[in-house]
Scaffold this active site. Sequence first.
Site, PDB file in Angstrom:
ATOM      1  N   GLY A 219       3.888  12.828   7.277  1.00  0.00           N
ATOM      2  CA  GLY A 219       4.292  12.170   8.518  1.00  0.00           C
ATOM      3  C   GLY A 219       3.582  12.783   9.702  1.00  0.00           C
ATOM      4  N   GLY A 224       6.586  17.300  11.455  1.00  0.00           N
ATOM      5  CA  GLY A 224       6.235  18.430  10.574  1.00  0.00           C
ATOM      6  C   GLY A 224       6.650  19.758  11.198  1.00  0.00           C
ATOM      7  N   GLU A 242       1.593  17.025   5.023  1.00  0.00           N
ATOM      8  CA  GLU A 242       0.443  16.100   5.135  1.00  0.00           C
ATOM      9  C   GLU A 242       0.638  15.356   6.442  1.00  0.00           C
ATOM     10  OE1 GLU A 242      -2.200  15.525   3.397  1.00  0.00           O
ATOM     11  OE2 GLU A 242      -1.826  16.553   1.511  1.00  0.00           O
ATOM     12  N   CYS A 277      -3.640   7.791   7.948  1.00  0.00           N
ATOM     13  CA  CYS A 277      -3.940   9.150   8.411  1.00  0.00           C
ATOM     14  C   CYS A 277      -5.430   9.454   8.317  1.00  0.00           C
ATOM     15  CB  CYS A 277      -3.155  10.158   7.587  1.00  0.00           C
ATOM     16  SG  CYS A 277      -3.469   9.990   5.820  1.00  0.00           S
TER      17      CYS A 277
END
Length: 475
Positions: A219, A224, A242, A277
């Site tokens: 996310g 994070g 990630e 991403c």
Amino acid sequence: MLINGELVESESGNWLSSLNPANEEIIGRIPAASAADVQRAYLAAEAAQPAWAAMTPLARGGLLRKVAQAMRERGEEILHLEVIDTGNTISKMRGDIESAAKAMEFFSGLGSEIKGESVPVSADNLHVSIRDPYGVVGRIVPFNHPIKFASNAIAAPLMAGNTVLVKPPEQSPLSAGILAEICRDILPPGVVNILTGNGMPVGDAIVRHPGIKRIAFTGSVATGMAIQRAAAETSVKHISLELGGKNPLIAFPDMDPDKIAEVAVSAMNFAWQGQSCGSTSRLLLHESLYDAVLKRVVERVAALRLGDPLDPQSQMGPLNSKPHYDRVCGLVQSGITEKARLMIGGARPAGTQFEKGYWLLPTVFADVHRHMRIAQEEIFGPVLSVFKWRDEQEAIDLANSTDYGLTASIWTNDIKTALRVAKAVRSGYVWVNGASGHFYGTSFGGMKNSGLGREEGIDELLSYTELKSIHFRIS
Ligand code: NAD
């Protein structure tokens, strides 16, 4: 939700709605889990774990392959739901079902690689190491590829002998319901538990649970960091992250402008509105290529067909949710205010079919400077920022000028240039004369604020184990 092998509602009795972002119609609802549901799922996972870990790797792998097969058999149903729930276009999303199944198959064959070693450091002992599963693992996933990430989320930890709590995205949660049915039918009760609802309280309760020692999160950077803080308040945990990217595509003067324009547009992943991403959202062009590539990029972007994500002809759909749409539009406005040159897009498309829903034209900004917000912040939308550079060091500096370091794509036919630049960029996944592709078996993950830990290879599997050293006195 799936808890202890049963499809259940939340103990709270609360529900959340899921919208089709193309037209804002409600298409389904999900239980809004509570901290009490997380505890229920944890107890089921804890109880199921010893027997799961005691199965042979071959037996565990066999069940994972059955899950993969069931996902393929229900592929069209999952695909339809995923497209109306995310807004991502159907022709590209078909690949997500295949990736979801492949992740299961990849890890299903790696059970015998969960090895320790013997180390000859004293004559009096046999020194060996073994790898233990953590026990119960928590995995939290984002909205852009829900079924693919949910499936990836369970494959490696299960193969390593853990049981799992999965938290799907609240914006696009519906495909997780099908995964829940598949896991209920194939896996022993409690091995996979799926808890739907918001980050607060569901994700947070998983992160803070003192019994869950291993957390893996995919996310945003902000979440994070919040997860690292929250976890540290309750116990010592192994967390892998990630996170986002602001990825450079660097084109050198020996490249053909047509080719660079083609890859610059395809690697933006407009088929899911740039919500990837790994999208190369910063195009770094040598000054000798700048005008020629920019003109071709704008022509290609102008030709993209926006439309119903269920129509196989559509090449771009709507953004995933209203808050995300507002955030992306705010960043587009910042580009205009900071005087980047808006080449195309930047507005809602014309036409009645685009009046409802979270539609934004694909957007290209030229003459972007590194201090601008559109140069620094992950937009996670259909917005490409184009930069000009003059010498190799300037290109490297530009590539490394953000807090992110996920992917980078380098385009040159000069092998020494390629090697120098690939070594110099601070990104965890680098393509030379390529972009976008993931190659299972090679490790994916970010440097700097893009993350911690690696996935999609043996490193990921081993990261769901703890190493134990044992010394047998033999004399
Ligand atoms: P997000 O961080 O807002 O949410 C991700 C998940 O975390 C959701 O399930 C959410 O409910 C949950 N969550 C939110 N707050 C939480 C909290 N306090 N505690 C625990 N869980 C919480 O991210 P998003 O908007 O869904 O996804 C977009 C982001 O994901 C982008 O930054 C993108 O780059 C990143 N991403 C990274 C990768 C990668 O592999 N590196 C892949 C896909 C997406």
